[in-house]
Design a protein around this motif. Structure first.
Motif, PDB file in Angstrom:
ATOM      1  N   ALA A 159       0.834  -1.206   0.000  1.00  0.00           N
ATOM      2  CA  ALA A 159       0.000   0.000   0.000  1.00  0.00           C
ATOM      3  C   ALA A 159       0.868   1.256   0.000  1.00  0.00           C
ATOM      4  CB  ALA A 159      -0.917   0.013   1.218  1.00  0.00           C
ATOM      5  N   THR A 160       0.283   2.360  -0.453  1.00  0.00           N
ATOM      6  CA  THR A 160       0.973   3.643  -0.359  1.00  0.00           C
ATOM      7  C   THR A 160       1.044   4.065   1.108  1.00  0.00           C
ATOM      8  OG1 THR A 160      -1.109   4.843  -0.649  1.00  0.00           O
ATOM      9  CG2 THR A 160       0.170   4.362  -2.634  1.00  0.00           C
ATOM     10  N   CYS A 185      -6.803  12.822   2.272  1.00  0.00           N
ATOM     11  CA  CYS A 185      -5.594  12.029   2.078  1.00  0.00           C
ATOM     12  C   CYS A 185      -4.428  12.861   2.598  1.00  0.00           C
ATOM     13  CB  CYS A 185      -5.412  11.698   0.604  1.00  0.00           C
ATOM     14  SG  CYS A 185      -3.879  10.808   0.218  1.00  0.00           S
ATOM     15  N   LYS A 226      -6.910  -2.110   0.577  1.00  0.00           N
ATOM     16  CA  LYS A 226      -6.333  -0.907  -0.030  1.00  0.00           C
ATOM     17  C   LYS A 226      -7.347   0.055  -0.631  1.00  0.00           C
ATOM     18  CE  LYS A 226      -3.371  -3.176  -2.654  1.00  0.00           C
ATOM     19  NZ  LYS A 226      -2.277  -3.428  -3.617  1.00  0.00           N
ATOM     20  N   ASP A 247      -5.975   3.185  -2.780  1.00  0.00           N
ATOM     21  CA  ASP A 247      -4.966   3.102  -3.814  1.00  0.00           C
ATOM     22  C   ASP A 247      -5.555   2.544  -5.113  1.00  0.00           C
ATOM     23  OD1 ASP A 247      -3.310   3.856  -1.798  1.00  0.00           O
ATOM     24  OD2 ASP A 247      -2.282   1.932  -1.593  1.00  0.00           O
TER      25      ASP A 247
END
Length: 255
Positions: A159-160, A185, A226, A247
């Motif tokens: 994941a980011t 975010c 995600k 994501d």
């Protein structure tokens, strides 16, 4: 034993699936509505729901169908394809996360990963529950009652690193129809008050409507570790909107 990895995508539908947190239908000018969306997101991601006891020696495996039958009271609130969590059986083949099948008014069935060596499960505290999504962690949550701000992050290895902040602390306009939470975010996250915003979106925070064209739809959440898709009925006509965080695969070269 079934695990979360067996069912990476979970869907939760308020109404047919009993025991989920309620979004509420109060106007956006009603302070009782604050924190309701946060409670829905938190409940769907992290909390088992509709936990129901299963009597000892009543859950049985049928070799002909390859499925286990779970007898339940009428109107149990589980539905076909729902991800369920069975715990407490002495025979471990019966325990874990599975997909509900052949759901009837007074029973459900599911297919175990491993054929049970004993055809009747025993245990004094066997339970069945709706399974939450999982794959996320709460970083911070405020101390309001109920909480109105929460930060979450995916636990997936690929994941980011972004943190997602749900701010459900602000009331709507004077008409009370346009009631939204701010979902941001964030990067460089320190705490709920210290972070850099990458972008934000507004998510509907109430099922309040004037003329409800879709009375059977309140909300549906579909998610994995995600990505979260949140669909809910809101606004003047109660039409369904979709809100998304998480994501996605980029189409930008070398991104």
């Amino acid at each position: 034993m079934g695990t979360a990895a067996d069912f990476p995508v979970t869907h939760l539908i308020d109404g047919p699936m009993l025991g989920l947190p309620q979004l509420g239908t109060a106007k956006g000018t009603d302070a009782s509505q604050l924190g309701k969306l946060l409670a829905v997101i938190k409940g769907c991601l992290f909390d088992a729901y509709n936990t129901t006891a299963v009597a000892d020696a009543t859950m049985t495996y049928n070799a002909a169908t390859g499925r286990i039958t779970v007898p339940l009271a009428a109107g149990h609130g589980f539905v076909d394809y729902q991800i369920i969590d069975i715990q407490g059986a002495a025979q471990t083949e019966y325990n874990g996360r599975f997909r509900a099948e052949n759901t009837l008014n007074d029973s459900i069935e599911y297919t175990p990963d491993t054929t049970p060596t004993i055809t009747t499960a025993t245990g004094a505290s066997i339970t069945i529950a709706g399974a939450p999504v999982g794959g996320w962690q709460i970083i911070d949550i405020d101390t309001n009652t109920p909480p109105q701000k929460m930060s979450i992050r995916s636990t997936a290895a690929d994941a980011t690193p972004y943190t997602w902040i749900i701010d459900n602390s602000t009331l709507g306009n004077a008409l009370g129809r346009n009631f939204h939470a701010r979902v941001s975010c964030a990067e460089n996250y320190v705490d709920l008050d210290t972070w850099d915003e990458v972008f934000h979106n507004s998510w509907a925070a109430s099922n309040y409507t004037i003329s409800d064209e879709y009375p059977d739809i309140t909300y549906m959440l579909i998610a994995d570790s995600k990505m979260i898709y949140f669909n809910c009925s809101y606004g003047y006509y109660g039409r369904v909107g979709q809100f998304i965080l998480g994501d996605i695969n980029s189409i930008v070269p070398d991104d």
